[in-house]
Every structure is written in structure tokens, then in C-alpha cells.
Design an enzyme around this catalytic site. Structure first.
Site, PDB file in Angstrom:
ATOM      1  N   LYS A 111      28.191  92.700  74.033  1.00  0.00           N
ATOM      2  CA  LYS A 111      29.620  92.449  74.227  1.00  0.00           C
ATOM      3  C   LYS A 111      30.229  92.099  72.881  1.00  0.00           C
ATOM      4  O   LYS A 111      29.647  91.299  72.133  1.00  0.00           O
ATOM      5  CB  LYS A 111      29.786  91.263  75.187  1.00  0.00           C
ATOM      6  CG  LYS A 111      29.191  91.511  76.555  1.00  0.00           C
ATOM      7  CD  LYS A 111      30.003  92.523  77.247  1.00  0.00           C
ATOM      8  CE  LYS A 111      29.547  92.737  78.650  1.00  0.00           C
ATOM      9  NZ  LYS A 111      30.447  93.690  79.301  1.00  0.00           N
ATOM     10  N   GLU A 123      32.563 100.846  74.189  1.00  0.00           N
ATOM     11  CA  GLU A 123      33.079 100.930  75.565  1.00  0.00           C
ATOM     12  C   GLU A 123      34.409 100.193  75.670  1.00  0.00           C
ATOM     13  O   GLU A 123      34.517  99.027  75.254  1.00  0.00           O
ATOM     14  CB  GLU A 123      32.050 100.311  76.516  1.00  0.00           C
ATOM     15  CG  GLU A 123      32.323 100.483  77.979  1.00  0.00           C
ATOM     16  CD  GLU A 123      31.220  99.870  78.852  1.00  0.00           C
ATOM     17  OE1 GLU A 123      30.108  99.605  78.358  1.00  0.00           O
ATOM     18  OE2 GLU A 123      31.507  99.641  80.032  1.00  0.00           O
ATOM     19  N   LYS A 151      31.097 103.874  87.590  1.00  0.00           N
ATOM     20  CA  LYS A 151      30.714 102.784  88.493  1.00  0.00           C
ATOM     21  C   LYS A 151      31.219 103.164  89.880  1.00  0.00           C
ATOM     22  O   LYS A 151      32.426 103.360  90.073  1.00  0.00           O
ATOM     23  CB  LYS A 151      31.347 101.458  88.075  1.00  0.00           C
ATOM     24  CG  LYS A 151      30.845 100.934  86.722  1.00  0.00           C
ATOM     25  CD  LYS A 151      31.500  99.605  86.382  1.00  0.00           C
ATOM     26  CE  LYS A 151      30.985  99.066  85.055  1.00  0.00           C
ATOM     27  NZ  LYS A 151      31.628  97.765  84.682  1.00  0.00           N
TER      28      LYS A 151
HETATM   29  O1  164 Z   1      25.395  94.825  85.712  1.00  0.00           O
HETATM   30  C1  164 Z   1      25.018  94.929  84.524  1.00  0.00           C
HETATM   31  O2  164 Z   1      23.850  95.092  84.204  1.00  0.00           O
HETATM   32  C2  164 Z   1      26.019  94.874  83.405  1.00  0.00           C
HETATM   33  C3  164 Z   1      27.372  94.530  83.885  1.00  0.00           C
HETATM   34  C4  164 Z   1      28.395  94.662  82.801  1.00  0.00           C
HETATM   35  O3  164 Z   1      28.099  94.854  81.646  1.00  0.00           O
HETATM   36  C5  164 Z   1      29.774  94.534  83.170  1.00  0.00           C
HETATM   37  C6  164 Z   1      30.132  94.262  84.450  1.00  0.00           C
HETATM   38  C7  164 Z   1      31.484  93.959  84.760  1.00  0.00           C
HETATM   39  C8  164 Z   1      32.390  93.791  83.767  1.00  0.00           C
HETATM   40  C9  164 Z   1      31.935  93.747  82.379  1.00  0.00           C
HETATM   41  O4  164 Z   1      31.528  92.482  81.998  1.00  0.00           O
HETATM   42  C10 164 Z   1      30.776  94.678  82.100  1.00  0.00           C
HETATM   43  C11 164 Z   1      31.319  96.067  81.917  1.00  0.00           C
HETATM   44  O5  164 Z   1      32.507  96.153  81.595  1.00  0.00           O
HETATM   45  O6  164 Z   1      30.592  97.046  82.027  1.00  0.00           O
HETATM   46 MG    MG Z   2      32.403  97.895  80.579  1.00  0.00          MG
END
Ligand code: 164
Ligand code: MG
Length: 368
Positions: A163, A213, A262
Site C-alpha cells: 500500500k 493500482e 473483484k
Molecule cells: O483480500 C486481500 O488479500 C487484499 C485486500 C486488499 O488489498 C484490498 C481490499 C479492499 C480495499 C483495499 O484495501 C484493497 C484493494 O483496494 O485492493
Molecule cells: Mg485496490
């Protein structure tokens, strides 16, 4: 196929350790587990991945519960369903609420796969019986991030996602690259930057990231196309992509080179499959994102990730990444960096009913 009953269980579980992003941190995770039963007593499971508060999208556990109870479940109980692909037609007149829709749509996909006695991943023409697994480092602290990366690499994960946010980007990535010069690495900005940050974002090209991302606004496709012209690093869109139409816009404008699919964010498995196919046609790489979710959603993600276009390791980490004990049996395991696609019909995982009861805070059944 007629759905005779729908059961909603709100569950809550503490994460093993806080998961922090540019938008805040998650310590406890709530979700809704959806169980559908058909006229022959078969069951299917889905999961609503909305968070307790609207920090990621506008949906929450409670908005999803309301949409399911007052709109989506009545539709499902009162309409015959020959194939799960029909469901989006029934839901088309209901705007948005993608995660609520996905929760019940995926439960019906699981049920249908069991009805035709096929693993869900084979039913959707998946081709990868083992999928490469990536992992997300949920901290901006450099020392913590380095030690997490080290332990995840020991576990065999094939790709690391970190992040970033203003003030914790160049420095963090520099340190990571000093320690891990060649690992497949990507950074999730969760919309922390604007076009004013172009020079900073250009400087991140030095780290040869797989992708950055969602650098810009959550609902943006236009400005990402300006940014993609300015930086070498492939842009991956996450929050910006809610519908199939958003993907068409991103393709027309060359806003990204990668899309994080997703199932919850795009309104269900049928929509996710249509987006996968469109991206394939236009050479947009895809991978399966995670939602800090429980095992039922992870199981659906595993099925999706077996599709041909999922060549980049997804956020399909093991159950143990977030949970002391998951709600499925067996738990999701990552062996040598891969997750095996299950051979049983449906999502291929059973419900750990004892654990599910332990973590259920509210339950309601709806019958026709
Ligand atoms: O579920 C995982 O292994 C990772 C989840 C993850 O990185 C995220 C989930 C939801 C919001 C964000 O923080 C991030 C994303 O944006 O992909
Ligand atoms: Mg993301």
C-alpha cells in the site's frame, strides 16, 4: 430451479493484525453469508464483501442487508432460474448495490454448480487447476513491511502488493527494492494521488512495478488516461471499474493496462466473466482482487481465477493471512505459491458450521 429459502447471517471476526490502507485501517471484519436452498434441498453459499463502513465503496453491510431483504431476495424467491446468468437480467432495474447483488448471485452459482454436479471453476470453463497466489502487505511502516514481505516470500507467494500513500511511497518502495530487487511487486494507492502528483508518480517508474493500482480518484477513468501516457508503470484500475461499461470506457481512453476484477465490486460472477472476456479481446491484463474476505468469497475468487486471462497472481492468499480460523473447510491453503482449484461440485469448500455459528451476530431466513 426455484429458490425456496434464503438465509442471511451477519458475521464478525477480528483480523489477526490490523490491515491499513491509504483510506484507514480494518481491525474487525463484518460480512454477510448468504445460504440459498432450492426445491430439492440443495444449498449454495455466497458472501457480501461490503465493509461495515463506506470507505471502499458506498456500500456497507447494512445497506447490503436492506437491499437483499427488501429487493433482491423477493425477486429471487419469485422467479424461476434456469441458469445463474439470468440473474443479472432480474436485477438490471435495480441501480448499483453491486456487492449485495454479487452476494446472492454467487450463492446461486454455487447452488447451480452442485445441481449439475460440477466444480464451479469447470462450469465457467476455467483452465488453470492451480492458480498462482499473491499477497498484500497491509502496512505502510517500512520495517514492518520488509519483515512481512520476507515471511510471505518464505511461504512461497508469487507476487507482493504493498500500500502506498503520499509521504509513504518513494521511500517505502526504495527500501523494498534495496532488499528485494527482483520480486514481482505492485503498489495500491487507493486513490491517494491527483494529476498534480505526476512527477512523483513518474519517479516510481524506477522500481519497475508490475503495476500501480488506482492512483487517482475512485470514480475516474479520464484522468487515468492522461496519467498512463506520462508514466511507464502500467496502471491497474480497481475502484473505478464498477460495470462492463466502465471497462469499455477505460479501453477506449487507454486509461489502464490492467484491471483488478473483484466479483463483489462488479455485481457478480456473470459480470466478472463478461469483463474478463472483454479484457482478453483488448489485451488488458486481469487479476482477481481480494476484499479481506472470508473463505466463501475466497472460494468464488479461486473459481474465477482459473480462467485463461488470469495470468497475474491475484490477492488469493491463504485463510491464515487474515483469520485465526476461517468459516470454510478445508481452509484456503497456499502451497509453493499456488492454490489448488477444488474438485468437489460447487465452490468446493464445505462450511465450518461450528465456526460460522461462533461468529454469527445476526441471522434471518426468508421463504417464499
Ligand atoms: O483480500 C486481500 O488479500 C487484499 C485486500 C486488499 O488489498 C484490498 C481490499 C479492499 C480495499 C483495499 O484495501 C484493497 C484493494 O483496494 O485492493
Ligand atoms: Mg485496490
Amino acid at each position: 430451479m426455484m429458490i425456496k429459502e434464503v438465509q442471511l447471517s451477519i458475521i464478525k471476526m477480528p483480523l489477526k493484525s490490523p490491515f491499513s490502507t491509504a483510506l484507514g485501517s480494518v481491525n474487525d471484519r463484518e460480512g454477510i453469508i448468504i445460504k440459498v436452498l432450492d426445491e430439492e434441498g440443495r444449498t449454495g453459499y455466497g458472501e457480501v464483501v461490503a465493509f461495515s463502513t463506506p470507505w471502499y465503496t458506498e456500500e456497507t453491510v447494512r445497506t447490503s442487508y436492506h437491499m437483499l431483504k427488501d429487493f433482491l431476495i423477493p425477486i429471487v424467491l419469485n422467479n424461476p432460474i434456469k441458469h445463474p446468468n439470468e440473474i443479472k437480467k432480474y436485477f438490471d432495474h435495480i441501480r448499483g448495490n453491486q456487492m449485495a447483488k454479487a452476494g446472492i448471485e454467487t450463492a446461486i452459482w454455487d447452488l447451480y454448480a452442485k445441481k449439475v454436479d460440477r466444480p464451479l471453476w469447470k462450469l465457467i470453463d476455467g483452465v488453470q487447476s492451480e492458480i498462482p497466489s499473491g499477497v498484500v502487505v497491509g502496512t505502510h511502516e517500512i520495517k514492518d513491511a520488509l519483515s512481512q514481505i520476507d515471511s510471505y516470500l518464505q511461504e512461497g507467494y508469487k507476487r507482493v502488493k504493498v500500500k502506498i500513500k503520499p509521504g509513504m511511497d518513494y521511500k517505502l518502495l526504495k527500501e523494498i527494492r534495496n532488499h528485494f530487487p527482483t520480486i514481482p511487486l505492485m503498489a495500491d494507492a487507493n486513490s491517494s494521488y491527483s494529476l498534480d502528483d505526476i512527477d512523483l508518480l513518474k519517479s516510481l517508474d524506477e522500481f519497475e512495478l508490475l503495476m500501480i493500482e488506482q492512483p487517482l480518484a475512485v470514480d475516474d477513468i479520464v484522468e487515468h488516461s492522461f496519467l498512463q501516457k506520462e508514466i511507464q508503470t502500467p496502471i491497474c484500475l480497481d475502484e473505478s471499474i464498477i460495470t462492463y461499461h466502465d471497462v469499455k470506457s477505460a479501453i477506449l481512453l487507454n486509461s489502464c493496462k490492467v484491471i483488478n476484477i473483484k466479483i463483489g465490486r462488479v455485481g457478480g460472477l456473470s459480470n466478472a466473466l463478461a469483463i474478463h472476456d472483454l479484457c482478453q479481446k483488448h489485451q488488458i491484463q486481469v487479476w482477481c482482487g481480494g476484499m479481506i474476505e472470508f473463505g466463501i468469497s475466497r472460494a468464488h475468487n479461486i473459481a474465477l481465477s482459473t480462467k485463461e486471462g488470469f495470468t497475474i497472481p491475484g490477492d488469493i492468499s491463504a485463510s491464515s493471512r487474515f483469520w485465526n480460523e476461517d468459516i470454510i473447510l478445508p481452509e484456503v491453503e497456499v502451497k509453493h505459491g499456488f492454490v489448488k482449484a477444488p474438485i468437489q461440485p460447487g465452490i468446493g469448500f464445505e462450511i465450518n458450521t461450528k465456526r460460522l455459528q461462533e461468529v454469527t451476530t445476526y441471522i434471518e431466513k426468508y421463504k417464499k
